[in-house]
Design a protein around this motif. Structure first.
Motif, PDB file in Angstrom:
ATOM      1  N   VAL A  30       0.832  -1.206   0.000  1.00  0.00           N
ATOM      2  CA  VAL A  30       0.000   0.000   0.000  1.00  0.00           C
ATOM      3  C   VAL A  30       0.868   1.257   0.000  1.00  0.00           C
ATOM      4  CG1 VAL A  30      -1.779   1.289   1.280  1.00  0.00           C
ATOM      5  CG2 VAL A  30      -1.810  -1.234   1.273  1.00  0.00           C
ATOM      6  N   THR A  31       0.460   2.231  -0.825  1.00  0.00           N
ATOM      7  CA  THR A  31       0.979   3.599  -0.746  1.00  0.00           C
ATOM      8  C   THR A  31      -0.085   4.466  -0.096  1.00  0.00           C
ATOM      9  OG1 THR A  31       2.485   3.516  -2.634  1.00  0.00           O
ATOM     10  CG2 THR A  31       1.558   5.653  -2.105  1.00  0.00           C
ATOM     11  N   LEU A  32       0.295   5.251   0.889  1.00  0.00           N
ATOM     12  CA  LEU A  32      -0.614   6.174   1.568  1.00  0.00           C
ATOM     13  C   LEU A  32      -0.446   7.572   0.988  1.00  0.00           C
ATOM     14  CD1 LEU A  32      -2.535   7.083   3.889  1.00  0.00           C
ATOM     15  CD2 LEU A  32      -0.487   7.288   5.338  1.00  0.00           C
ATOM     16  N   VAL A  33      -1.567   8.192   0.619  1.00  0.00           N
ATOM     17  CA  VAL A  33      -1.589   9.590   0.174  1.00  0.00           C
ATOM     18  C   VAL A  33      -2.414  10.367   1.187  1.00  0.00           C
ATOM     19  CG1 VAL A  33      -2.261  11.192  -1.652  1.00  0.00           C
ATOM     20  CG2 VAL A  33      -1.412   8.913  -2.247  1.00  0.00           C
ATOM     21  N   THR A  34      -1.777  11.359   1.841  1.00  0.00           N
ATOM     22  CA  THR A  34      -2.475  12.066   2.898  1.00  0.00           C
ATOM     23  C   THR A  34      -2.009  13.516   2.987  1.00  0.00           C
ATOM     24  OG1 THR A  34      -3.244  11.817   5.192  1.00  0.00           O
ATOM     25  CG2 THR A  34      -0.897  11.420   4.778  1.00  0.00           C
ATOM     26  N   PHE A  35      -2.547  14.248   3.934  1.00  0.00           N
ATOM     27  CA  PHE A  35      -2.319  15.690   4.050  1.00  0.00           C
ATOM     28  C   PHE A  35      -1.203  15.961   5.061  1.00  0.00           C
ATOM     29  CE2 PHE A  35      -5.635  14.158   6.765  1.00  0.00           C
ATOM     30  CZ  PHE A  35      -5.493  14.824   7.967  1.00  0.00           C
ATOM     31  N   PRO A  36      -0.573  17.141   5.005  1.00  0.00           N
ATOM     32  CA  PRO A  36       0.631  17.386   5.806  1.00  0.00           C
ATOM     33  C   PRO A  36       0.446  17.230   7.315  1.00  0.00           C
ATOM     34  CG  PRO A  36       0.438  19.049   4.097  1.00  0.00           C
ATOM     35  CD  PRO A  36      -0.835  18.249   4.059  1.00  0.00           C
ATOM     36  N   GLU A  37      -0.754  17.518   7.826  1.00  0.00           N
ATOM     37  CA  GLU A  37      -0.972  17.464   9.273  1.00  0.00           C
ATOM     38  C   GLU A  37      -1.267  16.057   9.781  1.00  0.00           C
ATOM     39  OE1 GLU A  37      -2.041  21.351   7.490  1.00  0.00           O
ATOM     40  OE2 GLU A  37      -2.784  19.316   7.149  1.00  0.00           O
ATOM     41  N   ALA A  38      -1.413  15.098   8.868  1.00  0.00           N
ATOM     42  CA  ALA A  38      -1.844  13.752   9.261  1.00  0.00           C
ATOM     43  C   ALA A  38      -0.869  13.086  10.225  1.00  0.00           C
ATOM     44  CB  ALA A  38      -2.033  12.876   8.023  1.00  0.00           C
ATOM     45  N   ARG A  39       0.420  13.311  10.026  1.00  0.00           N
ATOM     46  CA  ARG A  39       1.407  12.666  10.898  1.00  0.00           C
ATOM     47  C   ARG A  39       1.295  13.206  12.326  1.00  0.00           C
ATOM     48  NH1 ARG A  39       5.649   9.346   9.933  1.00  0.00           N
ATOM     49  NH2 ARG A  39       5.454   9.609   7.668  1.00  0.00           N
ATOM     50  N   ALA A  40       1.180  14.528  12.457  1.00  0.00           N
ATOM     51  CA  ALA A  40       1.063  15.133  13.788  1.00  0.00           C
ATOM     52  C   ALA A  40      -0.214  14.687  14.497  1.00  0.00           C
ATOM     53  CB  ALA A  40       1.115  16.656  13.684  1.00  0.00           C
ATOM     54  N   GLY A  83       6.141   2.287  -7.854  1.00  0.00           N
ATOM     55  CA  GLY A  83       5.334   1.841  -8.993  1.00  0.00           C
ATOM     56  C   GLY A  83       4.899   0.390  -8.912  1.00  0.00           C
ATOM     57  N   SER A  84       5.515  -0.392  -8.039  1.00  0.00           N
ATOM     58  CA  SER A  84       5.148  -1.805  -7.921  1.00  0.00           C
ATOM     59  C   SER A  84       4.090  -2.053  -6.844  1.00  0.00           C
ATOM     60  CB  SER A  84       6.384  -2.643  -7.616  1.00  0.00           C
ATOM     61  OG  SER A  84       6.941  -2.246  -6.368  1.00  0.00           O
ATOM     62  N   CYS A  85       3.659  -1.028  -6.137  1.00  0.00           N
ATOM     63  CA  CYS A  85       2.668  -1.252  -5.064  1.00  0.00           C
ATOM     64  C   CYS A  85       1.332  -1.682  -5.669  1.00  0.00           C
ATOM     65  CB  CYS A  85       2.506  -0.009  -4.200  1.00  0.00           C
ATOM     66  SG  CYS A  85       1.487   1.291  -4.924  1.00  0.00           S
ATOM     67  N   ASP A  86       0.502  -2.314  -4.845  1.00  0.00           N
ATOM     68  CA  ASP A  86      -0.787  -2.821  -5.319  1.00  0.00           C
ATOM     69  C   ASP A  86      -1.913  -1.811  -5.167  1.00  0.00           C
ATOM     70  OD1 ASP A  86       0.235  -5.503  -5.800  1.00  0.00           O
ATOM     71  OD2 ASP A  86       0.293  -5.710  -3.611  1.00  0.00           O
ATOM     72  N   VAL A  87      -1.891  -1.071  -4.061  1.00  0.00           N
ATOM     73  CA  VAL A  87      -3.028  -0.235  -3.673  1.00  0.00           C
ATOM     74  C   VAL A  87      -2.542   1.161  -3.321  1.00  0.00           C
ATOM     75  CG1 VAL A  87      -4.827   0.092  -1.908  1.00  0.00           C
ATOM     76  CG2 VAL A  87      -4.348  -2.200  -2.780  1.00  0.00           C
ATOM     77  N   VAL A  88      -3.329   2.167  -3.713  1.00  0.00           N
ATOM     78  CA  VAL A  88      -3.115   3.522  -3.225  1.00  0.00           C
ATOM     79  C   VAL A  88      -4.272   3.855  -2.287  1.00  0.00           C
ATOM     80  CG1 VAL A  88      -3.012   5.969  -3.840  1.00  0.00           C
ATOM     81  CG2 VAL A  88      -1.794   4.279  -5.230  1.00  0.00           C
ATOM     82  N   LEU A  89      -3.922   4.208  -1.058  1.00  0.00           N
ATOM     83  CA  LEU A  89      -4.898   4.555  -0.023  1.00  0.00           C
ATOM     84  C   LEU A  89      -4.883   6.065   0.181  1.00  0.00           C
ATOM     85  CD1 LEU A  89      -6.739   4.013   2.500  1.00  0.00           C
ATOM     86  CD2 LEU A  89      -4.602   3.706   3.795  1.00  0.00           C
ATOM     87  N   ALA A  90      -5.994   6.718  -0.099  1.00  0.00           N
ATOM     88  CA  ALA A  90      -6.124   8.157   0.138  1.00  0.00           C
ATOM     89  C   ALA A  90      -6.821   8.372   1.465  1.00  0.00           C
ATOM     90  CB  ALA A  90      -6.917   8.812  -0.986  1.00  0.00           C
TER      91      ALA A  90
END
Length: 363
Positions: A30-40, A83-90
């Motif tokens: 999985v690749t995670l796509v998220t917003f800048p504040e998500a980690r905090a 590029g080899s990941c299976d899923v993109v998680l937004a």
């Protein structure tokens, strides 16, 4: 006439349902796509705990209104490094989900400009590669988790691109109201008004049908009642859940109709006047309600289920609602003269979304 409603998204709704992520993505990277504040906020760590080593790449610099200037590098790094990941998680609002939709559409060259060239034709195309998309919204508004559309902006050229392919439908939507608890008041209002616009736009729409109407009317009633209360009580789990469900219903409604005139106007207001999307597509709702009224008896009946049969009172109700949320409802409030506004509306009616409006043929 036969009504047709189609939505292929496996939709999960409920407090804490992000937990389903581990089983949904079993054996997949999985690749995670998220917003800048998500980690905090602890979101990245939480998803890492759910996925473990299967989380192989993180994109966390998503900006509002994804722009080609930033997307180009993000896109090319993603395809080079993950590029080899299976899923993109937004995980995020509309901008995170739109960014993820752009990322999953792979080109032969791996270059972003090849994607832009394909989008510029305005014609459907079959991408060279495509990833599976899972969308977990953190705002109650965009509906992007149950639609295939993404908007990509080119602010330097005052242009926008619309992305819509079979593969840009999310495979799974995870609508967990718990993810929305930390959303501040301004974003809560803006995204909630985006959902209201989606629901209304699906009614005054040439593509409307009784199934989409059912979702839309329910969403409108909930938002009109719930959003002002939520603004005053942001930590209320019940209100967060109600708004999350209302936004989901609005998304399901316009997933089959697309949007209409208010959204067509909003693109100009965002590009040329810098207005946030939720405000840009909602401040004209009383005006567009007036333009819609009287063009189609079936559409009028659906609108009257919400507002009653007096147009002046209906428009006043919408204006009062928006004003109660500190949203101004006149073009002049945003520095647009009446002459400019009239030209903008004429231009908006000629756009793809404007042509969905039931009053477009009479304009």
């Amino acid at each position: 006439m036969t009504a047709r409603f189609h939505n292929p998204v496996d939709t999960r709704f409920g407090w804490g349902c992000l937990q389903d992520l581990a089983s949904i993505t079993a054996q997949q990277t999985v690749t995670l796509v998220t917003f800048p504040e998500a980690r905090a906020l602890g979101l990245v760590e939480r998803i890492q705990a759910l996925l473990g080593e299967r989380l192989v790449y993180v994109v966390e610099d998503v900006q509002p209104n994804p722009d080609v200037a930033q997307l180009r590098g993000t896109y090319e790094r993603f395809w080079q490094q993950a590029g080899s990941c299976d899923v993109v998680l937004a995980v995020g609002g509309g901008s995170a989900i739109d960014t993820a939709k752009a990322l999953i559409v792979g080109t032969e060259s791996g270059q972003f400009d090849e994607l832009l060239a394909l989008l510029a034709t305005g014609q459907p195309f079959v991408p060279a590669h495509c990833k599976t998309l899972i969308a977990a919204p953190t705002t109650a508004g965009t509906g992007s988790e149950v639609t295939p559309w993404a908007t990509i902006w080119d602010s330097a050229s005052h242009k926008k691109y619309s992305l819509h392919l079979d593969c840009t439908w999310p495979k799974v939507a995870i609508v967990d109201p718990q993810l929305m608890l930390t959303v501040p008041a301004g974003v809560t209002v803006s995204t909630g008004l985006d959902a209201l616009s989606h629901a209304l736009e699906s009614i005054w729409n040439i593509n409307a049908n009784p199934v989409s109407d059912t979702f839309a009317v329910s969403a409108i009633e909930d938002i009109l009642e719930c959003l002002p209360q939520l603004r005053r009580d942001l930590g209320n789990p019940e209100l967060r859940s109600r708004m999350a469900l209302a936004a989901l219903k609005a998304g399901l409604a316009f997933s089959n109709t697309k949007t209409a005139l208010a959204h067509s106007i909003s693109y100009e207001m965002t590009l040329h006047h810098g207005l946030p999307h939720g405000i840009a597509c909602s401040f004209t709702l009383p005006l567009v309600l007036g333009l819609a009224w009287g063009h189609d008896a079936a559409r009028d009946r659906t609108l009257q289920r919400v507002f009653g049969d007096d147009l002046d009172k209906a428009q006043a109700q919408l204006r009062t609602f928006l004003h109660s949320l500190d949203v101004k409802t006149e073009f002049t409030d945003y520095g647009v003269t009446p002459t400019e506004a009239a030209a903008m509306i004429r231009f908006a009616l000629q756009g793809a979304r404007g042509k969905n409006f039931i009053g477009s043929r009479a304009a």
